[in-house]
Design an enzyme around this catalytic site. Sequence first.
Site, PDB file in Angstrom:
ATOM      1  N   ALA A 118       0.826  -1.207   0.000  1.00  7.40           N
ATOM      2  CA  ALA A 118       0.000   0.000   0.000  1.00  7.40           C
ATOM      3  C   ALA A 118       0.862   1.258   0.000  1.00  7.40           C
ATOM      4  O   ALA A 118       0.494   2.266  -0.594  1.00  7.40           O
ATOM      5  CB  ALA A 118      -0.927  -0.007   1.213  1.00  7.40           C
ATOM      6  N   CYS A 119       2.010   1.206   0.636  1.00  9.38           N
ATOM      7  CA  CYS A 119       2.860   2.403   0.706  1.00  9.38           C
ATOM      8  C   CYS A 119       3.677   2.617  -0.561  1.00  9.38           C
ATOM      9  O   CYS A 119       4.337   3.630  -0.705  1.00  9.38           O
ATOM     10  CB  CYS A 119       3.765   2.352   1.933  1.00  9.38           C
ATOM     11  SG  CYS A 119       4.795   0.889   2.030  1.00  9.38           S
TER      12      CYS A 119
END
Length: 93
Positions: A33-34
């Site tokens: 997600a990052c």
Amino acid sequence: LPHHLSYVAQEFTGPALVRQLDGAGFGISAGSACQRGQLQPSRVLSAMGYPAEVTLGAIRISLGTRNTLAAVDALAAAMQSLLSTPVSLAGAV
């Protein structure tokens, strides 16, 4: 994380699986997600000992309270169908 699954398909890239499963009506993601939007090896999967080229085939599946068992079964069936026909996705980015 609760309700979160990382799946690695060594024969495919994550984005190729995302496109195919999105076309079948499932919302999943590739990579972490990052690192959204970047095709880079997952730091977590790398730390777990997976080689960089393998982690590029990782997808993330997150489940919430609105997901049903029928939806999970449908996703599993769609993944099984896609992964049993590697010629259609091999090398796709």
